[in-house]
Write a protein that holds these residues in place. Structure first.
Motif, PDB file in Angstrom:
ATOM      1  N   ILE A  41       0.856  -1.180   0.000  1.00 32.74           N
ATOM      2  CA  ILE A  41       0.000   0.000   0.000  1.00 32.74           C
ATOM      3  C   ILE A  41       0.895   1.234   0.000  1.00 32.74           C
ATOM      4  N   GLY A  42       0.739   2.069  -1.006  1.00 25.62           N
ATOM      5  CA  GLY A  42       1.559   3.267  -1.127  1.00 25.62           C
ATOM      6  C   GLY A  42       1.015   4.421  -0.301  1.00 25.62           C
ATOM      7  N   ALA A  43       1.810   5.473  -0.230  1.00 23.70           N
ATOM      8  CA  ALA A  43       1.401   6.667   0.512  1.00 23.70           C
ATOM      9  C   ALA A  43       0.165   7.313  -0.101  1.00 23.70           C
ATOM     10  N   ASP A  44      -0.119   7.015  -1.381  1.00 27.95           N
ATOM     11  CA  ASP A  44      -1.303   7.563  -2.046  1.00 27.95           C
ATOM     12  C   ASP A  44      -2.556   6.729  -1.792  1.00 27.95           C
ATOM     13  N   ARG A  45      -2.463   5.777  -0.841  1.00 29.31           N
ATOM     14  CA  ARG A  45      -3.595   4.957  -0.410  1.00 29.31           C
ATOM     15  C   ARG A  45      -4.181   4.122  -1.559  1.00 29.31           C
ATOM     16  N   ALA A 177     -11.532   0.392   4.942  1.00 23.49           N
ATOM     17  CA  ALA A 177     -11.812   0.810   6.316  1.00 23.49           C
ATOM     18  C   ALA A 177     -11.279   2.216   6.576  1.00 23.49           C
ATOM     19  N   MET A 178     -10.091   2.515   6.063  1.00 24.13           N
ATOM     20  CA  MET A 178      -9.554   3.868   6.190  1.00 24.13           C
ATOM     21  C   MET A 178     -10.487   4.880   5.555  1.00 24.13           C
ATOM     22  N   ALA A 179     -10.999   4.544   4.357  1.00 20.49           N
ATOM     23  CA  ALA A 179     -11.905   5.463   3.657  1.00 20.49           C
ATOM     24  C   ALA A 179     -13.205   5.638   4.434  1.00 20.49           C
ATOM     25  N   ALA A 180     -13.728   4.533   4.991  1.00 22.09           N
ATOM     26  CA  ALA A 180     -14.971   4.625   5.750  1.00 22.09           C
ATOM     27  C   ALA A 180     -14.801   5.462   7.009  1.00 22.09           C
ATOM     28  N   GLN A 181     -13.615   5.404   7.603  1.00 30.35           N
ATOM     29  CA  GLN A 181     -13.320   6.199   8.791  1.00 30.35           C
ATOM     30  C   GLN A 181     -12.885   7.627   8.447  1.00 30.35           C
ATOM     31  N   GLU A 182     -12.698   7.880   7.145  1.00 28.50           N
ATOM     32  CA  GLU A 182     -12.223   9.188   6.663  1.00 28.50           C
ATOM     33  C   GLU A 182     -10.897   9.564   7.323  1.00 28.50           C
ATOM     34  N   LYS A 183      -9.990   8.574   7.358  1.00 31.74           N
ATOM     35  CA  LYS A 183      -8.676   8.775   7.945  1.00 31.74           C
ATOM     36  C   LYS A 183      -7.605   8.642   6.867  1.00 31.74           C
ATOM     37  N   THR A 185      -4.416   7.598   7.471  1.00 32.01           N
ATOM     38  CA  THR A 185      -3.498   6.501   7.748  1.00 32.01           C
ATOM     39  C   THR A 185      -4.207   5.415   8.533  1.00 32.01           C
ATOM     40  N   LEU A 186      -3.618   4.230   8.530  1.00 30.91           N
ATOM     41  CA  LEU A 186      -4.166   3.142   9.324  1.00 30.91           C
ATOM     42  C   LEU A 186      -4.094   3.459  10.814  1.00 30.91           C
ATOM     43  N   ASP A 187      -2.993   4.053  11.248  1.00 31.18           N
ATOM     44  CA  ASP A 187      -2.852   4.392  12.666  1.00 31.18           C
ATOM     45  C   ASP A 187      -3.987   5.282  13.149  1.00 31.18           C
ATOM     46  N   GLU A 188      -4.413   6.227  12.319  1.00 29.18           N
ATOM     47  CA  GLU A 188      -5.495   7.126  12.702  1.00 29.18           C
ATOM     48  C   GLU A 188      -6.837   6.399  12.797  1.00 29.18           C
ATOM     49  N   SER A 189      -6.980   5.282  12.064  1.00 24.75           N
ATOM     50  CA  SER A 189      -8.238   4.534  12.059  1.00 24.75           C
ATOM     51  C   SER A 189      -8.400   3.638  13.276  1.00 24.75           C
ATOM     52  N   LEU A 190      -7.292   3.241  13.889  1.00 22.32           N
ATOM     53  CA  LEU A 190      -7.345   2.194  14.905  1.00 22.32           C
ATOM     54  C   LEU A 190      -8.130   2.565  16.166  1.00 22.32           C
ATOM     55  N   PRO A 191      -8.000   3.785  16.710  1.00 20.17           N
ATOM     56  CA  PRO A 191      -8.757   4.077  17.931  1.00 20.17           C
ATOM     57  C   PRO A 191     -10.264   3.908  17.765  1.00 20.17           C
ATOM     58  N   ALA A 192     -10.801   4.387  16.647  1.00 22.49           N
ATOM     59  CA  ALA A 192     -12.241   4.254  16.422  1.00 22.49           C
ATOM     60  C   ALA A 192     -12.645   2.800  16.211  1.00 22.49           C
ATOM     61  N   LEU A 193     -11.740   1.982  15.687  1.00 24.55           N
ATOM     62  CA  LEU A 193     -12.031   0.566  15.458  1.00 24.55           C
ATOM     63  C   LEU A 193     -11.744  -0.286  16.691  1.00 24.55           C
ATOM     64  N   GLY A 194     -11.096   0.296  17.684  1.00 16.83           N
ATOM     65  CA  GLY A 194     -10.805  -0.438  18.907  1.00 16.83           C
ATOM     66  C   GLY A 194      -9.795  -1.554  18.717  1.00 16.83           C
ATOM     67  N   ILE A 195      -8.794  -1.322  17.875  1.00 18.58           N
ATOM     68  CA  ILE A 195      -7.822  -2.373  17.546  1.00 18.58           C
ATOM     69  C   ILE A 195      -6.425  -1.934  17.967  1.00 18.58           C
ATOM     70  N   ARG A 196      -5.709  -2.870  18.553  1.00 14.37           N
ATOM     71  CA  ARG A 196      -4.321  -2.637  18.941  1.00 14.37           C
ATOM     72  C   ARG A 196      -3.419  -3.496  18.066  1.00 14.37           C
ATOM     73  N   PRO A 197      -2.391  -2.916  17.439  1.00 15.76           N
ATOM     74  CA  PRO A 197      -1.520  -3.717  16.563  1.00 15.76           C
ATOM     75  C   PRO A 197      -0.804  -4.822  17.327  1.00 15.76           C
ATOM     76  N   GLY A 198      -0.527  -5.911  16.632  1.00 14.14           N
ATOM     77  CA  GLY A 198       0.362  -6.927  17.158  1.00 14.14           C
ATOM     78  C   GLY A 198       1.802  -6.485  17.002  1.00 14.14           C
ATOM     79  N   ARG A 199       2.689  -7.081  17.785  1.00 20.46           N
ATOM     80  CA  ARG A 199       4.110  -6.739  17.757  1.00 20.46           C
ATOM     81  C   ARG A 199       4.929  -8.019  17.679  1.00 20.46           C
ATOM     82  N   LEU A 200       5.982  -7.968  16.874  1.00 19.00           N
ATOM     83  CA  LEU A 200       6.886  -9.110  16.756  1.00 19.00           C
ATOM     84  C   LEU A 200       8.311  -8.603  16.720  1.00 19.00           C
ATOM     85  N   GLU A 201       9.163  -9.209  17.520  1.00 19.35           N
ATOM     86  CA  GLU A 201      10.590  -8.950  17.487  1.00 19.35           C
ATOM     87  C   GLU A 201      11.282 -10.120  18.162  1.00 19.35           C
TER      88      GLU A 201
END
Length: 228
Positions: A41-45, A177-183, A185-201
């Protein structure tokens, strides 16, 4: 005949905001990758690149049920590189764009972790999102949130279990989902969706999760109206 698409040059994907990933597996054996699909996914969504790579599983054991799902057979991958060959190409992209997307990420991230462990490779530091959780939060009225159902609802092209097509549809779900939230970036969409990213290292894994409030709301929404 199965068609491969090469992974694009790293310079071609500079500025990408996420990479959608889909694995097909030869069996239930840990890390038995036989195909990998990717979508950037590019910066141009929009989806800017896709790739499809065949992979030779370490033990070359194919379960008939897996073959029935994706159609990949031992002779299709006999002369393909094993997972480390794919990883050498993929790692620079993950270092440049350290956000992964997967539909039912528990499966695909589990396959990734198992393949890394099988070959003694340390995982990179990355974050990931599950588009099943995104779809449940954004479109709770769908009869289910399997990839064909969500892709059909959004009008996304899908050849299910062709890994590159699955990855592109996964990316399309995140974009919708980003478009539906009118956001932007994905990060901006997450609070309204109630989702926390997974982490791997190295030495640490935290699954992608929905908030307790979001899970409770989804369960209530799935009840018949007279029980809500």
């Amino acid at each position: 005949m199965l068609t491969e698409q090469p992974i694009p040059p790293i310079a071609a994907t500079a500025g990408s905001i996420a990479i959608a990933l889909d694995f097909e597996t030869a069996s239930a054996a840990p890390g038995a990758v036989c195909s990998a699909g990717l979508a950037w996914i590019g910066a141009d969504r929009r989806v800017t690149h896709t790739a499809h790579r065949l992979v030779r599983p370490h033990d070359m054991r194919f379960h008939p049920m897996n073959v029935a799902i994706h159609g990949i057979r031992p002779h299709d991958v006999e002369f393909e590189p094993e997972f480390p060959g794919l990883w050498d190409e993929l790692l620079p992209h993950l270092e440049q764009t350290p956000l992964l997307l997967a539909h039912n990420a528990g499966f695909d991230i589990g396959v990734l972790r198992a393949a890394l462990k099988l070959y003694g490779i340390e995982p990179p530091r990355l974050a990931y999102l599950c588009t099943v959780k995104i779809a449940r939060a954004q479109w709770p009225d769908l009869p289910d949130h399997r990839l064909p159902t969500v892709a059909g609802h959004l009008g996304l092209e899908l050849r299910h279990h062709a890994a590159d097509s699955d990855a592109a549809a996964c990316a399309g779900i995140a974009l919708a989902a980003m478009a539906a939230q009118e956001k932007a970036t994905l990060d901006e969409s997450l609070p309204a969706l109630g989702i926390r990213p997974g982490r791997l290292e190295t030495g640490y894994h935290e699954p992608c999760s929905s908030s307790p409030e979001r899970r409770a709301a989804f369960r209530r929404h799935r009840l018949p109206p007279w029980l809500r």
